[in-house]
Design an enzyme around this catalytic site. Structure first.
Site, PDB file in Angstrom:
ATOM      1  N   GLY A  50      30.623  31.473 -10.037  1.00 18.14           N
ATOM      2  CA  GLY A  50      30.806  30.326  -9.162  1.00 18.14           C
ATOM      3  C   GLY A  50      31.198  29.134 -10.017  1.00 18.14           C
ATOM      4  NE  ARG A  92      35.550  34.897 -14.321  1.00 19.50           N
ATOM      5  CZ  ARG A  92      34.873  34.875 -13.170  1.00 19.50           C
ATOM      6  NH1 ARG A  92      33.567  34.681 -13.168  1.00 19.50           N
ATOM      7  NH2 ARG A  92      35.507  35.045 -12.031  1.00 19.50           N
ATOM      8  CD  GLN A 201      32.082  38.307  -5.831  1.00 19.74           C
ATOM      9  OE1 GLN A 201      32.600  39.034  -4.988  1.00 19.74           O
ATOM     10  NE2 GLN A 201      32.755  37.851  -6.875  1.00 19.74           N
ATOM     11  CG  ASP A 242      36.539  29.905  -8.323  1.00 24.90           C
ATOM     12  OD1 ASP A 242      35.681  30.097  -9.199  1.00 24.90           O
ATOM     13  OD2 ASP A 242      36.461  30.395  -7.187  1.00 24.90           O
TER      14      ASP A 242
END
Length: 347
Positions: A50, A92, A201, A242
């Protein structure tokens, strides 16, 4: 008053403690992180995930990394801190909060006067500030989102995708923060949670959070959203992000784009809830967002069971980009705005 006491990242003495999100819902377990390498691994393997939560974790990773540097020379220290920052950046590539938090820590390091002890203390204080700010930001997002949800004769049914809850932030959540605020205000009847293949998720994390807070939740597979909307079961969709670009395009977990298209076809409002730290004003449009591609094993295997034949090829992008014209509003800590109005927040 917050309705969730879930905190995916906490600082305890000399270490960060993470909720291991790869274990939920089968098991609630925490992992202690005492060095930057372990933090980078936890981010990459999605023990913590997240965008806002990754940012908090990376901030603590920078402080832990500073404790590993053995030098009394400030220039050498800053050079080695940059090397730690680069390792964290590589974990990420899509989540902009990761880069935002790392840059904020680097700015702290460069602008803190005094000796290296004072500098390291400032890094810890900045990480803790980032965490406190995100928690307050999420509650503000929740309350602003509540104010623009559709007015209906009955209580609302809201659909969300992936997990943008307490587990994905410092606490409370962005998209799930809006849902929590609606529940607290007695305006929510039920949450529909997409399972969110391939890592599930929604089925694992969002449903688990709702159960913890006694919020009624129905899990559906990702390909059921259109059917549910056609049946009149969904009043609005609320998702996280994101990375959002200057024009309002939003990158979120894979499957969000198709959900936005389905929402448009059924005239269902589609909201993106995210802090302003998720807006990357350096990028003009979503075409410039790097999309992380993850291991194919996430598709062909669930747990220890292989569900696809050997010999097939696989494609596993972790995110897609929803164009601004499909988004009803972007809900930030400073209010809900149309995607084209995001520019007013650029500093």
């Amino acid at each position: 008053m917050l309705t969730s006491s879930l905190y995916p990242v906490t600082w305890q003495g000399d270490r960060a403690v993470l909720i291991d999100q790869t274990r939920i819902p089968q098991e609630y377990r925490t992992v202690e992180i005492t060095n930057s390498e372990s933090m980078a691994d936890a981010i990459k393997t999605m023990i913590v995930r997240g965008a806002p939560a990754i940012g908090v974790a990376a901030a603590y990773g920078m402080y832990l990394g500073s404790q590993e540097i053995i030098t009394s020379d400030r220039t050498t220290f800053l050079q080695q801190l940059e090397e730690i920052a680069q390792k964290l950046r590589q974990t990420r590539p899509t989540a902009v909060n990761l880069f935002w938090a790392i840059e904020r820590q680097l700015q702290t390091a460069h602008h803190t006067p005094g000796d290296l002890t004072a500098l390291k203390t400032a890094l810890l204080e900045t990480a803790q500030t980032i965490q406190r700010e995100d928690l307050a930001t999420c509650q503000a997002i929740g309350d602003h989102g509540l104010s623009i949800l559709p007015e209906t004769p009955e209580k609302l049914t809201l659909l969300t995708h992936c997990n943008a809850g307490a587990l994905a932030t410092a606490g409370y959540g962005t998209a799930l923060g809006v849902i929590r605020s609606a529940w607290r205000a007695n305006r929510l009847q039920r949450v529909f949670a997409d399972e969110t293949r391939p890592r599930l998720q929604g089925a694992k994390l969002t449903a688990w959070e709702c159960v913890q807070d006694n919020i009624p939740v129905t899990v559906i597979s990702d390909n059921m959203a259109a059917h549910c909307m056609k049946q009149g079961l969904i009043d609005a969709v609320v998702v996280g992000a994101d990375r959002i670009t200057t024009n309002g395009d939003a990158a979120n977990k894979i499957g969000t784009y198709s959900l936005a298209l389905v929402s448009k076809a059924h005239n269902v409002p589609f909201f993106v809830a995210a802090p302003l730290s998720t807006v990357d004003f350096k990028l003009a449009t979503g075409e410039e967002i790097p999309i992380e591609e993850r291991d194919a094993q996430e598709i062909y295997q669930i747990g220890d069971s292989r569900i696809c034949p050997e010999g097939a090829d696989y494609y596993n992008p972790a995110f897609d980009v929803t164009p601004a014209h499909l988004i009803t509003a972007i809900i930030t800590e400073k209010g809900a705005v149309k995607p084209e109005e995001l520019k007013q927040f650029k500093v």
